[in-house]
Design an enzyme around this catalytic site. Sequence first.
Site, PDB file in Angstrom:
ATOM      1  N   GLU A 273      -5.114  12.741  32.967  1.00  0.00           N
ATOM      2  CA  GLU A 273      -4.090  12.048  33.760  1.00  0.00           C
ATOM      3  C   GLU A 273      -2.733  12.753  33.730  1.00  0.00           C
ATOM      4  O   GLU A 273      -1.706  12.097  33.586  1.00  0.00           O
ATOM      5  CB  GLU A 273      -3.911  10.602  33.251  1.00  0.00           C
ATOM      6  CG  GLU A 273      -5.173   9.790  33.337  1.00  0.00           C
ATOM      7  CD  GLU A 273      -5.004   8.381  32.791  1.00  0.00           C
ATOM      8  OE1 GLU A 273      -5.530   7.467  33.424  1.00  0.00           O
ATOM      9  OE2 GLU A 273      -4.351   8.196  31.737  1.00  0.00           O
TER      10      GLU A 273
HETATM   11  C1  TNX Z   1      -7.374   5.647  30.528  1.00  0.00           C
HETATM   12  S1  TNX Z   1      -9.414   7.477  29.453  1.00  0.00           S
HETATM   13  C2  TNX Z   1      -6.805   6.530  29.633  1.00  0.00           C
HETATM   14  C3  TNX Z   1      -6.053   5.992  28.477  1.00  0.00           C
HETATM   15  C4  TNX Z   1      -5.893   4.510  28.529  1.00  0.00           C
HETATM   16  C5  TNX Z   1      -7.191   3.872  28.978  1.00  0.00           C
HETATM   17  C6  TNX Z   1      -7.157   2.375  28.992  1.00  0.00           C
HETATM   18  C7  TNX Z   1      -8.263   8.402  29.434  1.00  0.00           C
HETATM   19  C8  TNX Z   1      -8.615   9.766  29.220  1.00  0.00           C
HETATM   20  N1  TNX Z   1      -7.020   7.900  29.641  1.00  0.00           N
HETATM   21  O1  TNX Z   1      -4.786   6.625  28.398  1.00  0.00           O
HETATM   22  O2  TNX Z   1      -5.529   4.053  27.273  1.00  0.00           O
HETATM   23  O3  TNX Z   1      -7.520   4.336  30.264  1.00  0.00           O
HETATM   24  O4  TNX Z   1      -8.418   1.838  29.270  1.00  0.00           O
END
Ligand code: TNX
Length: 470
Positions: free
Chosen positions: A282
């Site tokens: 992300e």
């Molecule tokens: C996505 S999964 C994220 C996390 C959050 C999570 C909450 C991922 C690689 N990144 O930063 O905590 O969703 O469900």
Amino acid sequence: MTSRITCVVPAPVEVHPSTDSFRITEATRVRITDDTATVGHYLAETLGLTTGSTGEITLSRQSTAPADGYQLTVTNTAITLRANTETGLFMAVQTLRQLVSDEGIVDGGEILDYPRFAHRGAMLDVSRHFFTVDEVKRFIDQIVQYKINVLHLHLTDDQGWRLEITNWPKLTTIGGATQVGGGPGGFYTQQEFRELVAYATSRHITLIPEIDIPGHVNAALVAYPELTCDGVAPPLFTTTGTATGFSSLCTDKEITYQFIDDVLREVAALTPGPYLHIGTDEAHATPEEGYAKFIRRALDMVQRYGKQAIGWHEILRADPPTGTIPQFWSKADDDPRVAEAAARGHKILLSPANKVYLDMKYTPDSPIGYKWAGYLDVRDVYDWDPGTYLQGVPEEAVIGIEAPLWAEHLKHRGHIDFMAFPRLPAVAELGWSPRETHDWQDFRRRLATHGPRWTAQGIEFYPSTQIPWA
Ligand code: TNX
């Protein structure tokens, strides 16, 4: 009452119950030899027994089971644990623990057992809410009972930096000062982290530290604003926000690379295991060219410090070398790059959010948790096959599975218990047991018998209505 030997979780490869049973008394001793001493002492400590040069419970390093597998035999007069490796013996102990009743009766029979996948992991996010060394040790002792062998610690994120880095002390003094909700946060000194690693190692757990870069770094930017492109410190972030991926290291500044080089070098030096996890998810605030350039330089450093890199599967955008392990966290087949990577020779770590995200609510009534990947009751977590889940990612390409426990909503250790149990044992069975034993009805019957054990251990589990609790 059915024999406990038919209730083992994860399901063993072969179980042959007999009508024998062994009674553990105060006089029962664990026989210790040079090559079985460590596990022998652990077994004695766990069952509250004494050790000696003779004993009814024996451990042996000679076995026909594959590496990390074991054989366990229980008769009226003896218990024998056999394995070629210390890890295999440790796994045998975990099975034996499940066979002992409150009265010390061990149901007789024979077990042959070994794992399906090498990597059977749990991830704990200690950034969004901080958990102490003792709380993490407690989690380790919970999960080893189900033959989990990897603990991935998500050590850094927007809300907190949790590991002391000698060359960059403000990461923890400033970046570790708080957490979601604005509470006091916390961090591990390097000495504490070493203690945690040693504890994990003693439990045959490989600890994988994650430093999430180049996004999810707000806490680091507050501590060192020179790592931002405009040089201005953002405020501390103590909520869960609506936008994820809002922060980024400045990929155009050389100091960024000095920073990650120091961090990755120190973390590698603290970690005996083979892996460093560099996040990479992300990174919406990182420009595309900057992202690829950054990832390649970070991967060079990981290699230079003698480690193998793992990254959330977005890392594939940077065309990493095939030694890099992408950790798939999305839903089935929504990123063709993962199958392409498997075809090129990458090993894939599976953490599909709609199957194993332990921070999802069980049902709409769950008091805590997200629901963006769906409600995940025990059966949702159990009913899928890592060997066929992603098209183009055959079983041979799957290194294993891992269940992430993100901590935006975990305010105390009881919340860890509640989200991990009983779902983590379901994940553990997917990772350990052969596909042939996979059977929901049988799993719920076996799992039901574990509730009283969790209660005795103080685990505040969620009593899912899908399980006929004993
Ligand atoms: C996505 S999964 C994220 C996390 C959050 C999570 C909450 C991922 C690689 N990144 O930063 O905590 O969703 O469900």
